[in-house]
Write an enzyme that holds these catalytic residues in place. Sequence first.
Site, PDB file in Angstrom:
ATOM      1  N   GLY A   1      -5.966  13.815 -22.603  1.00  0.00           N
ATOM      2  CA  GLY A   1      -6.236  15.147 -22.050  1.00  0.00           C
ATOM      3  C   GLY A   1      -4.988  15.797 -21.491  1.00  0.00           C
ATOM      4  N   SER A   2      -5.139  16.503 -20.391  1.00  0.00           N
ATOM      5  CA  SER A   2      -4.026  17.271 -19.819  1.00  0.00           C
ATOM      6  C   SER A   2      -2.877  16.407 -19.327  1.00  0.00           C
ATOM      7  CB  SER A   2      -4.532  18.150 -18.675  1.00  0.00           C
ATOM      8  OG  SER A   2      -5.262  19.234 -19.195  1.00  0.00           O
TER       9      SER A   2
END
Length: 181
Positions: A86-87
């Site tokens: 993810g981020s």
Amino acid sequence: SIFKAPKNGSSVVLSIDLICQTIAEEELKRAVEKSKAAGGMIAIMNPKTGEILAMASYPDFNPNEPQRYKTYNYKNRFICDTFEPGSTFKLIAASAVLEENIKKPGDIIFCENGSINLFNHKIRDAKPHGNLTFQQVIEKSSNIGVIKCSLLIGKRKLYSYARDFGFGNETGLGLVGEARG
């Protein structure tokens, strides 16, 4: 009769911190129930050494009562399952961009006002942005800003940085069943 003298077995050293483990399990359970998620995982690490202080997954499993649980819960999903970063992966891309002198923190990136079509996918930012400095792209976690900079690095170079950060490799914890990241 043949007598065999006993031999000492192996040693096990547990690095789990009981207080951290208890907090991790309680907070994970609370968060999963509050968000009505199917499950979750948590690890608490010493950031200076990488030592695992606590590790838990929920729903959990008590090996003393296996009949009460689905077989899916038997494994340590934190170790056995691979998941999308993810981020957090934005930091890998940002490191590569800075290290390769592709962008400086003050350089401006146009973030397409929050939406861009790329490789037959619509990519969005959580909040639309126009022009942001590279530093702001990271601060605001702009998907579009990071993607545009990552495209300047190139696939091979970005892959090399990801590998250097340990993606695709086992951690070396020595736990049975560990998946490569």
